[in-house]
Design a protein around this motif. Structure first.
Motif, PDB file in Angstrom:
ATOM      1  N   ILE A 100      40.603  32.062  35.806  1.00 46.26           N
ATOM      2  CA  ILE A 100      41.889  32.353  36.458  1.00 46.26           C
ATOM      3  C   ILE A 100      41.663  32.533  37.955  1.00 46.26           C
ATOM      4  CG2 ILE A 100      43.837  33.951  36.536  1.00 46.26           C
ATOM      5  CD1 ILE A 100      43.013  34.825  33.650  1.00 46.26           C
ATOM      6  N   VAL A 101      40.670  33.352  38.284  1.00 48.32           N
ATOM      7  CA  VAL A 101      40.393  33.641  39.697  1.00 48.32           C
ATOM      8  C   VAL A 101      39.994  32.367  40.427  1.00 48.32           C
ATOM      9  CG1 VAL A 101      38.859  34.901  41.252  1.00 48.32           C
ATOM     10  CG2 VAL A 101      39.757  36.036  39.212  1.00 48.32           C
ATOM     11  N   HIS A 104      50.838  35.100  38.617  1.00 52.92           N
ATOM     12  CA  HIS A 104      51.395  34.050  37.765  1.00 52.92           C
ATOM     13  C   HIS A 104      50.302  33.425  36.894  1.00 52.92           C
ATOM     14  CE1 HIS A 104      54.067  30.880  36.482  1.00 52.92           C
ATOM     15  NE2 HIS A 104      53.164  29.978  36.855  1.00 52.92           N
ATOM     16  N   ALA A 105      49.125  33.137  37.519  1.00 53.37           N
ATOM     17  CA  ALA A 105      48.019  32.516  36.767  1.00 53.37           C
ATOM     18  C   ALA A 105      47.515  33.447  35.660  1.00 53.37           C
ATOM     19  CB  ALA A 105      46.885  32.149  37.721  1.00 53.37           C
ATOM     20  N   PHE A 106      47.443  34.745  35.950  1.00 54.95           N
ATOM     21  CA  PHE A 106      47.033  35.715  34.927  1.00 54.95           C
ATOM     22  C   PHE A 106      48.019  35.712  33.772  1.00 54.95           C
ATOM     23  CE2 PHE A 106      43.985  37.570  37.855  1.00 54.95           C
ATOM     24  CZ  PHE A 106      43.034  38.110  37.016  1.00 54.95           C
ATOM     25  N   HIS A 107      49.298  35.696  34.116  1.00 54.18           N
ATOM     26  CA  HIS A 107      50.322  35.746  33.069  1.00 54.18           C
ATOM     27  C   HIS A 107      50.234  34.518  32.170  1.00 54.18           C
ATOM     28  CE1 HIS A 107      54.381  35.710  31.230  1.00 54.18           C
ATOM     29  NE2 HIS A 107      54.094  36.995  31.106  1.00 54.18           N
ATOM     30  N   GLN A 108      50.029  33.363  32.801  1.00 48.81           N
ATOM     31  CA  GLN A 108      49.898  32.116  32.025  1.00 48.81           C
ATOM     32  C   GLN A 108      48.723  32.190  31.048  1.00 48.81           C
ATOM     33  OE1 GLN A 108      52.649  30.249  32.499  1.00 48.81           O
ATOM     34  NE2 GLN A 108      51.762  28.415  33.402  1.00 48.81           N
ATOM     35  N   ALA A 109      47.566  32.709  31.541  1.00 49.78           N
ATOM     36  CA  ALA A 109      46.332  32.636  30.751  1.00 49.78           C
ATOM     37  C   ALA A 109      46.194  33.779  29.748  1.00 49.78           C
ATOM     38  CB  ALA A 109      45.128  32.630  31.684  1.00 49.78           C
TER      39      ALA A 109
END
Ligand SMILES: [Zn+2]
Length: 468
Positions: free
Chosen positions: A388-389, A433-438
């Protein structure tokens, strides 16, 4: 220069300079307890014992275990104390099963506590006088204060590498090894001598990479040990400036990485450059275990290590194929033997034979027991956060820390490094947003410059868990 080096690269077994070879000319391990003849019939293995039958392995283990216990109880103040408290004597250990039932366990905390109480820097397990040591190094200290590790190059000798994996990968006497090892670790001098290979020395520092490239072109080493995400990211920067990384590293048969998994971006670059990656880890701090050519787990050399995999809560054995905490006993270490040492490492394991032909058990590291966080019932390890990062350009170095004041948390807090001068609120939003997706959750994000996080490194990795 290259031709001259190649012509000197003898493919013969190393010459016996110190009388450490058997009369038949066989190369033997230097520790008294590990004298096993080298394979003549199967040249792709270093020693026949690598493919011993399981009953043969078991038959070798128990006498070595008895010898290890006797030696430790004779020379180590800590084991004398712990075994006395447990009411266990060496004479009642009649087989491996009684040992597992009766022998007390140790862990890092016990060693540290003993060290702090007695001022013994080795935590009470050093079995030789300090003056007998050849070199003293330490662990990285990412899980707390570092623990010491020592080598002795005379007799009895002990060090942390075996030539087995390297031999199997085609490394032969006369070869060069580009050694970008973290210098706090003892370098394994006997290992180089036994294998007849020559180290080229570099600091584990991105500023060394131009020299590494130049020397790889000049000496054509067969091994690079070891690389890390930090170094691979540095190579990517040099590639953007015009360096031909693929060509420079084309002689490498093995590119060893360890300490932590490679970040996905670094791994993708290594694959693109054709690097033959081998992960290295430690079976519970007893020596090192490099992946075999099948890349399907790390072999624990069971003539060196007696391993248990236990449920960390109940301490009951986990069946073959299962997951648990690795607990190890050294069978060949007369310097700082570990007896039933709880490693704190969560692993999966099997004793099924490997496709490489070896019969020694394999394990797959999953993470530190102490690294797991549970956020509203969802278990998360650093390896879940990494991709994610890395997915955003500004945070592509993959530098982050999970803030873990406790194992069970109501919300996740992650400290993330960035490069350049990005708009921080926009970056924070995109990361969320990327954290929420993953992961299906939005963490509290603390943004800090990459350089601040790199200061925490030992230097090949940074602690992925911070208490605050
Ligand atoms: Zn294998």
């Amino acid at each position: 220069m290259n031709d001259e080096i190649a012509s000197h690269a003898s493919r013969r077994r190393p010459v016996d300079l110190e009388g450490r070879l058997a009369s038949s000319g066989e190369l033997r391990m230097t520790t008294e307890l590990t004298r096993i003849p080298m394979s003549r019939s199967q040249d792709s293995y270093f020693e026949d014992f690598e493919f011993a039958t399981r009953p043969d392995i078991a038959a070798l283990q128990f006498p070595r275990l008895q010898a290890s216990i006797r030696h430790a109880l004779e020379h180590s103040a800590l084991y004398q104390k712990l075994w006395k408290e447990a009411g266990t004597t060496v004479d009642e250990i009649v087989d491996v099963a009684t040992y597992f039932k009766r022998a007390p366990m140790i862990d890092k905390d016990i060693l540290r506590q003993y060290r702090d109480e007695t001022n013994d820097p080795f935590g009470g397990i050093l079995c030789n006088p300090f003056g007998d040591l050849s070199v003293v190094g330490s662990s990285g200290g990412t899980t707390g204060d570092p623990t010491l590790c020592a080598e002795r190059w005379g007799k009895p000798s002990i060090e942390h590498y075996t030539p087995r994996e390297y031999w199997h990968a085609g490394v032969r006497p006369g070869d060069y090894v580009a050694l970008m090892i973290v210098t706090m670790r003892p370098p394994g001098q006997r290992f180089f001598q036994d294998l007849g290979i020559k180290p080229l020395l570099f600091n584990h520092d991105p500023r060394e990479l131009p020299r590494l490239i130049e020397w790889c072109r000049k000496f054509r080493p067969s091994v690079l040990m070891f690389v890390s995400s930090i170094m691979l990211n540095g190579l990517e920067k040099l590639e953007k400036e015009g360096a031909d990384i693929k060509e420079a590293f084309s002689s490498l048969k093995m590119c060893v990485y360890g300490g932590e998994p490679l970040a996905p971006r670094a791994k993708a670059n290594a694959d693109r450059w054709g690097l033959k990656l081998y992960a290295v880890t430690t079976p519970g701090d007893i020596g090192v275990a490099v992946e075999c050519s099948m890349h399907d787990g790390h072999h624990i050399w069971e003539d060196h290590v007696l391993a248990e995999v236990l449920d960390p809560q109940t301490l009951e054995p986990v069946p073959d194929g299962g997951r648990g905490e690795l607990v190890v006993t050294s069978l060949h270490d007369q310097m700082m033997p570990l007896l039933r040492y709880r490693s704190g490492d969560l692993v999966r394991y099997t004793t099924e034979p490997c496709k490489c032909g070896r019969t020694h058990m394999r394990f797959w590291p999953l993470g530190r027991a102490g690294d797991e966080v549970v956020v509203n019932g969802k278990a998360i390890l650093p390896i879940d956060i990494w991709p994610i990062v890395e997915s955003l350009e500004e945070t592509s170095s993959g530098l982050f820390q999970i803030v873990r004041p406790a194992r069970d948390l109501e919300y996740l807090t992650v400290r993330i490094g960035y490069s350049g001068l990005p708009n921080l609120s926009s970056l924070s939003e995109r990361l969320a947003h990327a954290f929420h997706q993953a992961l299906g959750l939005v963490p509290v994000i603390q943004l800090v410059p990459d350089d601040e996080l790199l200061k925490l490194g030992p230097p090949h990795k940074i602690p992925r868990i911070a208490k605050r």
